[in-house]
Design a protein around this motif. Structure first.
Motif, PDB file in Angstrom:
ATOM      1  N   HIS A  99      -7.006  22.093  -3.616  1.00 30.07           N
ATOM      2  CA  HIS A  99      -7.921  20.954  -3.705  1.00 30.07           C
ATOM      3  C   HIS A  99      -8.701  20.896  -5.015  1.00 30.07           C
ATOM      4  CE1 HIS A  99      -8.705  22.863   0.492  1.00 30.07           C
ATOM      5  NE2 HIS A  99      -7.452  22.494   0.390  1.00 30.07           N
ATOM      6  N   SER A 123      -0.052  16.416  -5.240  1.00 33.56           N
ATOM      7  CA  SER A 123      -1.461  16.816  -5.117  1.00 33.56           C
ATOM      8  C   SER A 123      -2.356  15.599  -4.935  1.00 33.56           C
ATOM      9  CB  SER A 123      -1.887  17.596  -6.360  1.00 33.56           C
ATOM     10  OG  SER A 123      -1.686  16.798  -7.515  1.00 33.56           O
ATOM     11  N   HIS A 124      -3.636  15.852  -4.619  1.00 33.77           N
ATOM     12  CA  HIS A 124      -4.572  14.768  -4.345  1.00 33.77           C
ATOM     13  C   HIS A 124      -5.698  14.687  -5.360  1.00 33.77           C
ATOM     14  CE1 HIS A 124      -3.474  14.141   0.185  1.00 33.77           C
ATOM     15  NE2 HIS A 124      -2.449  13.998  -0.631  1.00 33.77           N
ATOM     16  N   ARG A 142       2.520   9.778  -3.653  1.00 31.91           N
ATOM     17  CA  ARG A 142       1.334   9.512  -4.458  1.00 31.91           C
ATOM     18  C   ARG A 142       1.657   8.421  -5.468  1.00 31.91           C
ATOM     19  NH1 ARG A 142      -2.743  12.571  -6.071  1.00 31.91           N
ATOM     20  NH2 ARG A 142      -3.347  10.563  -6.965  1.00 31.91           N
ATOM     21  N   ALA A 179      -7.103   9.236   5.328  1.00 31.35           N
ATOM     22  CA  ALA A 179      -7.433  10.078   4.182  1.00 31.35           C
ATOM     23  C   ALA A 179      -8.430   9.363   3.278  1.00 31.35           C
ATOM     24  CB  ALA A 179      -6.167  10.419   3.398  1.00 31.35           C
ATOM     25  N   VAL A 183      -7.833   8.631  -2.970  1.00 32.65           N
ATOM     26  CA  VAL A 183      -6.454   9.031  -3.229  1.00 32.65           C
ATOM     27  C   VAL A 183      -5.546   7.816  -3.050  1.00 32.65           C
ATOM     28  CG1 VAL A 183      -4.577  10.561  -2.576  1.00 32.65           C
ATOM     29  CG2 VAL A 183      -6.942  11.361  -2.430  1.00 32.65           C
ATOM     30  N   THR A 185      -2.271   6.433  -2.371  1.00 32.76           N
ATOM     31  CA  THR A 185      -1.026   6.925  -1.779  1.00 32.76           C
ATOM     32  C   THR A 185      -0.384   5.849  -0.918  1.00 32.76           C
ATOM     33  OG1 THR A 185      -0.160   8.465  -0.113  1.00 32.76           O
ATOM     34  CG2 THR A 185      -2.505   7.979  -0.021  1.00 32.76           C
ATOM     35  N   LEU A 212     -12.510  13.731   0.743  1.00 30.25           N
ATOM     36  CA  LEU A 212     -11.469  14.008  -0.232  1.00 30.25           C
ATOM     37  C   LEU A 212     -10.999  15.445  -0.085  1.00 30.25           C
ATOM     38  CD1 LEU A 212      -9.815  13.148  -2.748  1.00 30.25           C
ATOM     39  CD2 LEU A 212     -11.726  13.981  -4.156  1.00 30.25           C
ATOM     40  N   ASN A 213      -9.672  15.626   0.033  1.00 23.89           N
ATOM     41  CA  ASN A 213      -9.071  16.956   0.160  1.00 23.89           C
ATOM     42  C   ASN A 213      -9.632  17.744   1.340  1.00 23.89           C
ATOM     43  OD1 ASN A 213      -7.211  16.871  -2.004  1.00 23.89           O
ATOM     44  ND2 ASN A 213      -8.868  17.236  -3.468  1.00 23.89           N
TER      45      ASN A 213
END
Length: 322
Positions: A99, A123-124, A142, A179, A183, A185, A212-213
């Protein structure tokens, strides 16, 4: 340790012929290929990858950058991607960013410094300019940049499947966990279509955003308690498998009956859906096809081939029934 000379002598060919076989260069009879391969296997010969990379300008290494390998989705797709790369003669370097965008930057610097042939990024992080990375890149679920191809599941289809389950169940008040909006996505589309279908059928749909994450299961338990405390009359919850499992656990601890009192529907179709009791109803992503496609697209980028698209949408898999 056996050398290329040993392989040549055992196969009854020249060193140059073995070298051409290893680098897939020039014509060679099937009989000669078979003899060299048999010698390689008999001697357990391992080519010098550094020397080969100097000759071919390739390292046969690919980096995979993900936020949390303990998360069921990422652990599952990581295993499938490693298999898909192996069939193409590539080794994978796993970069688990935990993260942290700072940690991710260090990983990307390491991958490019070691001249990996390509990078798959799922990844985020939200503060990295991926267009500046000097390597072929493919994004896994992503939206990294306009010029970076994206491979993702058909989340519109996934959202439709989930929505229909709540409609068929006759739910009246539903919460969906999404989420962080930071992000970007394709997976966000499943929640958009889900909320739309709920409205069309007169079902109250409350959307709550995760941090987030947010990947740790302990935080999902806290979120579950928050949901169950905040929305009296709630009769349905839609979220990714780990969050759904946490909500189910806390609901059962309160004496609620699942699915009679609370209908819970997961997303991803990971092992976790079958590890809990009662098993989660969930819609599965097609992990094998997802992995093969992201590797195929990356190989095209590595080879400099023209891509037919910058967006690859993979059909969802099967439902896992209660």
């Amino acid at each position: 340790m056996p050398t290329i000379t040993d392989v040549a002598q055992t196969a009854g060919v020249s060193k140059n012929t073995v070298s051409r076989y290893l680098n897939n260069r020039g014509y060679m009879s099937e009989k000669t290929k078979a003899a060299i391969q048999a010698a390689i296997e008999e001697l357990h010969y391992q080519p010098n990858q550094i020397a080969r990379s100097l000759y071919t300008s390739k390292t046969s290494l690919v980096g995979l950058v993900i936020p949390d390998v303990e998360h069921p989705f990422f652990s599952t797709i990581t295993a499938r991607i490693e298999d898909a790369l192996d069939t193409r003669g590539y080794k994978m370097i796993l970069c688990n960013t935990m993260h942290s965008s700072q940690k991710e930057r260090k990983y990307i610097d390491m991958l490019t410094a070691n001249k990996v042939d390509g990078i798959i990024i799922g990844s985020h992080s939200v503060d990295i300019n991926y267009s500046d990375i000097n390597a072929p890149i493919v994004a896994l679920d992503r939206n990294l940049a306009d010029d970076i191809p994206v491979v993702a599941s058909d989340h519109v289809q996934g959202g439709e499947i989930a929505a229909q389950a709540f409609i068929d169940r006759g739910c009246h008040k539903v919460v969906q966990l999404v989420a962080s909006g930071q992000v970007k996505t394709p997976s966000n589309m499943r929640h958009e279509i889900f909320a739309k279908r709920m409205r069309e059928h007169g079902i109250t749909c409350i959307t709550q955003e995760l941090q987030l994450n947010q990947f740790e299961f302990s935080t999902y338990l806290n979120t579950a308690d928050e949901i169950l405390n905040s929305y009296p009359g709630l009769d349905g919850v839609f979220s990714a498998d780990p969050v759904a499992a946490a909500i189910q656990r806390q609901a059962l601890a309160r004496g609620m009956q699942v699915p009679d009192d609370l209908f819970i529907f997961g997303y991803d179709g990971t092992f976790l859906a079958q590890a809990v009791f009662p098993p989660l109803l969930t819609v599965a992503q097609s992990y094998d096809l997802l992995a093969r496609t992201v590797v195929d697209v990356l190989m095209k980028r590595i080879d400099g081939d023209q891509l037919e698209s910058l967006s690859y949408v993979i059909p969802m898999g099967v439902n896992v029934s209660l």
